[in-house]
Design a protein around this motif. Structure first.
Motif, PDB file in Angstrom:
ATOM      1  N   GLU A  35     -56.192  11.733   2.736  1.00 28.38           N
ATOM      2  CA  GLU A  35     -55.519  12.942   2.257  1.00 28.38           C
ATOM      3  C   GLU A  35     -54.124  12.619   1.744  1.00 28.38           C
ATOM      4  N   ALA A  36     -53.429  11.712   2.419  1.00 29.10           N
ATOM      5  CA  ALA A  36     -52.100  11.306   1.944  1.00 29.10           C
ATOM      6  C   ALA A  36     -52.212  10.652   0.577  1.00 29.10           C
ATOM      7  N   ALA A  37     -53.224   9.811   0.401  1.00 30.18           N
ATOM      8  CA  ALA A  37     -53.436   9.168  -0.890  1.00 30.18           C
ATOM      9  C   ALA A  37     -53.722  10.204  -1.975  1.00 30.18           C
ATOM     10  N   THR A  43     -55.739   6.353  -5.166  1.00 29.96           N
ATOM     11  CA  THR A  43     -56.989   6.148  -4.443  1.00 29.96           C
ATOM     12  C   THR A  43     -56.684   5.770  -2.996  1.00 29.96           C
ATOM     13  N   PRO A  44     -57.612   6.067  -2.071  1.00 31.34           N
ATOM     14  CA  PRO A  44     -57.395   5.690  -0.661  1.00 31.34           C
ATOM     15  C   PRO A  44     -57.154   4.192  -0.483  1.00 31.34           C
ATOM     16  N   ALA A  45     -57.811   3.389  -1.292  1.00 23.50           N
ATOM     17  CA  ALA A  45     -57.632   1.941  -1.153  1.00 23.50           C
ATOM     18  C   ALA A  45     -56.192   1.522  -1.423  1.00 23.50           C
ATOM     19  N   ALA A  46     -55.487   2.301  -2.254  1.00 19.88           N
ATOM     20  CA  ALA A  46     -54.109   1.949  -2.599  1.00 19.88           C
ATOM     21  C   ALA A  46     -53.186   2.017  -1.400  1.00 19.88           C
ATOM     22  N   VAL A  47     -53.519   2.877  -0.443  1.00 17.88           N
ATOM     23  CA  VAL A  47     -52.666   3.024   0.739  1.00 17.88           C
ATOM     24  C   VAL A  47     -52.557   1.700   1.484  1.00 17.88           C
TER      25      VAL A  47
END
Length: 205
Positions: A35-37, A43-47
């Motif tokens: 959700e933060a991403a 994208t979630p992977a970027a987190v």
């Protein structure tokens, strides 16, 4: 949604800002890294290029909060001089002002469960903010003989606890609560009663 991290060239900070918004809205456990991403537009992977989990992201939000908080406390302390009492009272007002203006940071710092010893940088900056109150307490106690002087760390811890209590109960708009007096007045009178009880300031005439 705009991809704030890439647009501004600072993905790490975009994620922290997204987390701060979510923390202020839902609390420290009310959101996922995905959700933060999404909130940051990445994208979630970027987190995971910057944080190994939600706790690390919240710890960074807390660290940035402590930096703002310490700067604010130091500014208030210096602005409150020339008297030690005025400087001490100014730091209490700064505590209330910080909680109102930076709710996401405040929750990350004090309500997330993240330890101030989560990393060395967080421990260092948290100690800087505590040191302001301790310095103020030391200055207030200079007129008392050393053998009878209360420990500055104890006094500052008590004032911190009093400030935190006023914030939690009356300064953050919690549902169903209403201060009988302005939070600033509650804190100032409470601090005054405590300091007079210790003999750090003279009694009212």
């Amino acid at each position: 949604m705009t991809k704030r991290g890439y647009h501004h060239g600072n993905l790490r900070q975009a994620l922290v800002e997204a987390a701060l918004e979510l923390i202020a809205q839902r609390g420290p456990t009310g959101f996922t890294l995905s959700e933060a991403a999404k909130h940051a537009g990445v994208t979630p992977a970027a987190v995971y290029r910057h944080f190994d989990g939600r706790e690390a992201l919240i710890a960074e939000a807390a660290l940035q909060g402590y930096e703002i908080f310490a700067d604010l406390m130091e500014f208030a302390y210096d602005a409150g001089k020339p008297t030690a009492l005025a400087a001490f009272e100014a730091t209490g007002r700064a505590y209330l002002a910080f909680a109102r203006k930076y709710p996401g940071h405040y929750v990350a710092m004090f309500e997330s469960g993240v330890s101030v010893n989560a990393n060395p940088n967080l421990a260092r900056v948290a100690e800087r903010s505590r040191a302001v109150l301790e310095r103020a307490a030391m200055e207030l106690a200079q007129h008392i003989p050393p053998a009878k002087r209360p420990p500055a760390a104890m006094v500052s811890a008590h004032i911190w606890a009093l400030s935190h209590g006023v914030v939690e109960l009356f300064a953050r708009g919690s549902p169903g609560t209403q201060a009988p007096y302005p939070p600033e007045d509650l804190l100032e009178t409470g601090v005054g009663i405590y300091l007079r009880g210790l003999g750090l300031i003279p009694p009212d005439e």
